[in-house]
Design an enzyme around this catalytic site. Structure first.
Site, PDB file in Angstrom:
ATOM      1  CE  LYS A  21      57.118  88.135  37.589  1.00  0.00           C
ATOM      2  NZ  LYS A  21      57.694  88.306  36.491  1.00  0.00           N
ATOM      3  CB  SER A  66      57.805  91.415  33.231  1.00  0.00           C
ATOM      4  OG  SER A  66      57.012  90.822  32.695  1.00  0.00           O
ATOM      5  CB  SER A 109      54.518  89.388  34.179  1.00  0.00           C
ATOM      6  OG  SER A 109      55.872  89.196  34.415  1.00  0.00           O
TER       7      SER A 109
HETATM    8  N1  GLN Z   1      54.510  91.687  28.458  1.00  0.00           N
HETATM    9  C1  GLN Z   1      55.391  90.607  27.839  1.00  0.00           C
HETATM   10  C2  GLN Z   1      54.806  89.412  27.623  1.00  0.00           C
HETATM   11  O1  GLN Z   1      53.737  89.191  27.898  1.00  0.00           O
HETATM   12  C3  GLN Z   1      56.631  90.698  28.901  1.00  0.00           C
HETATM   13  C4  GLN Z   1      56.558  90.055  30.092  1.00  0.00           C
HETATM   14  C5  GLN Z   1      57.513  89.761  30.581  1.00  0.00           C
HETATM   15  O2  GLN Z   1      58.503  90.742  30.491  1.00  0.00           O
HETATM   16  N2  GLN Z   1      57.759  88.596  31.648  1.00  0.00           N
HETATM   17  O3  GLN Z   1      55.533  88.398  27.049  1.00  0.00           O
END
Ligand code: GLN
Length: 478
Positions: A79, A178, A154
């Site tokens: 990532k 995410s 994400s």
């Molecule tokens: N969807 C969640 C957020 O926007 C989690 C994102 C993540 O785990 N990086 O914060």
């Protein structure tokens, strides 16, 4: 058979038996990427020349009988929040476009030392803020199983890359879901590790008290192999305790007699799709055959998790994003004076969601509001932690859906940030509690999209949830 459809575990065996070379494997993935990446956009940066070089080096080591580990020669993606020496790392944001870190994040350094091959850096929501990869500064990623749908987020690029057979495994991050939610949307397996199990050194910070780095792959076995190399204490991240890293692969093979799984009633409320509930029932049936007993449990503060998270995370964002001012970090935009430079840099470099969270967090931390928002959210976090501690006194693990529905269509939630936040209801509580959880595919929605369940376990019990998911995957495979 095309080797790229095999699991990382199987590929590692084939490499070991010299049935395939790392170079052949790497070239097969590159072929897949060249054929479908135009539609999917899983990558921000591709590193094919480097991958071929790393693969050749691995093949030479193997020929000399000097491989580094069972990941030697395995092509991976990482990532784009994870720093990779000499390779652009953007965090999914335009503000870091062109940033080439002079060092490796510990997690990638460990994988590199194990002989892994890097095919590229995967797309993600800016700094990890999002649930659909639609907040990337580099275009959204599409779900390989249905190009009309999001891959989740994400870590959407990583999940899509695995589902599309672009790589054998990937490194994702999970702050509020995410790793798990994209694994669910793309029909792969993803492990959210306990807070501190994997070093965050060199990984772009989103919400530092919640950020975790986890393996993603086709199977729990693949995640176990990756985690073996990724996990452990790091002097450069004081939140990684100096405790033993179990032999994850060995632990997988133990069966599950006498295990009890809890089903939290609060996770089955309004908005959970019918096919998700059916998939939960069929998952339970498989575990029952493996000798597991079930019990209904309560995690009473679940409904406060989303509001608490969307205070705590933005507060940490407001602090962590402060370094991107065009002077210390971030692409500098011109301006007549110091203030104008900062304003122009941020206006231009940050996406809307990042700006929204900086505003929310700065407001919630400001004098007069701190107690009403931040302190209160922290108290709620403690209650959520206690819910889990109590639950684990009576059960070995908790089984629940990962998200209310299967992958949604691109654009469905972009106009309504609150709706997007609510999609995280089932993943956020475990993040606030810092515990571990694995999402693995168990069924399909009416539209034929994958559904993944999550199994949550106590902190630093990754071996337990990996083993349970592996036993499930073995049972449905035979
Ligand atoms: N969807 C969640 C957020 O926007 C989690 C994102 C993540 O785990 N990086 O914060």
């Amino acid at each position: 058979m095309n080797p790229t459809s095999l699991s990382l575990f199987e590929l590692s065996k084939k490499l070991g038996q010299k049935e395939i070379s790392s170079r052949e494997l790497t070239d097969s993935y590159i072929k897949n990427i060249e054929a479908r990446e135009g539609d999917i956009n899983a990558f921000i940066t591709k590193t094919f020349d480097l991958a071929r070089e790393m693969a050749d080096a691995s093949d030479s080591r193997r020929a000399a009988g000097k491989t580094y580990s069972n990941l030697d020669g395995i092509p991976l993606t990482v990532k784009d929040l994870v720093c990779t020496e000499g390779i652009q790392t953007t965090g999914g944001s335009q503000i870091l476009k062109g940033f080439v870190p002079p060092y490796d994040a510990t997690v990638w350094g460990n994988l590199k030392k194990a002989g892994a091959v890097l095919l590229g850096k995967t797309n993600c929501d800016q700094f990890g803020m999002g649930s659909s990869t639609e907040n990337s500064g580099y275009g959204n990623t599409k779900n390989p199983l249905d190009l009309k749908c999001v891959p989740g987020g994400s870590s959407g690029g990583s999940a899509a890359a695995i589902a599309a057979d672009f790589c054998a495994g990937s490194v994702g991050t999970d702050t509020g879901g995410s790793v798990r939610q994209p694994a669910h949307f793309c029909g792969i397996t993803g492990l959210k590790v306990s807070y501190g199990r994997v070093s965050r050194y060199g990984v772009t910070a989103y919400a530092s008290s919640l950020d975790t780095i986890g393996p993603m792959g086709k199977t729990a076995q693949d995640c176990a192999m990756l985690l073996q190399v990724m996990a452990g204490h790091d002097d450069r991240d004081s939140t990684t305790p100096n405790i033993e890293v179990p032999d994850y692969l060995n632990e997988l093979e133990k069966d599950l007699p006498g295990f009890t799984i809890g089903i939290p009633e609060e996770y089955l409320g309004e908005g959970i799709s019918q096919s998700t509930l059916q998939a939960l029932e069929s998952t339970k049936a498989v575990f029952k055959d493996l000798g597991v007993t079930f019990k209904t449990i309560s995690l009473p503060h679940t409904k406060y998790a989303v509001p608490a998270y969307y205070i705590i995370a933005p507060c940490e964002v407001s602090a962590n994003m402060a370094r991107y001012d065009g002077i210390r970090f971030g692409n500098t935009q011109e301006g007549a004076n110091y203030e104008e430079i900062i304003v122009n840099t941020r206006t231009h470099g940050f996406g809307d969601e990042v700006k929204r969270r900086i505003l929310l967090g700065t407001y919630a931390l400001s004098a007069g509001y701190y107690d009403a928002y931040y302190r209160k959210a922290q108290k709620v976090r403690t209650l959520i932690c206690q819910d889990f501690t109590q639950a684990f006194e009576g059960v070995d693990a908790i089984l629940a859906p990962t998200a209310p529905t299967a992958a949604f269509e691109i654009g469905k939630n972009t106009a309504d940030p609150l709706q997007m936040y609510l999609e995280d209801i089932l993943t956020i509580p475990a993040s606030l509690a810092g515990i571990t959880g694995i999402t693995f595919p168990v069924g399909q929605s009416q539209e034929g999209l994958p559904i993944g369940m999550q199994l949550l376990g106590p902190a630093f019990k990754e071996e337990r949830v990996l083993r349970m998911a592996h036993q499930f995957q073995t049972a449905i495979d035979t």
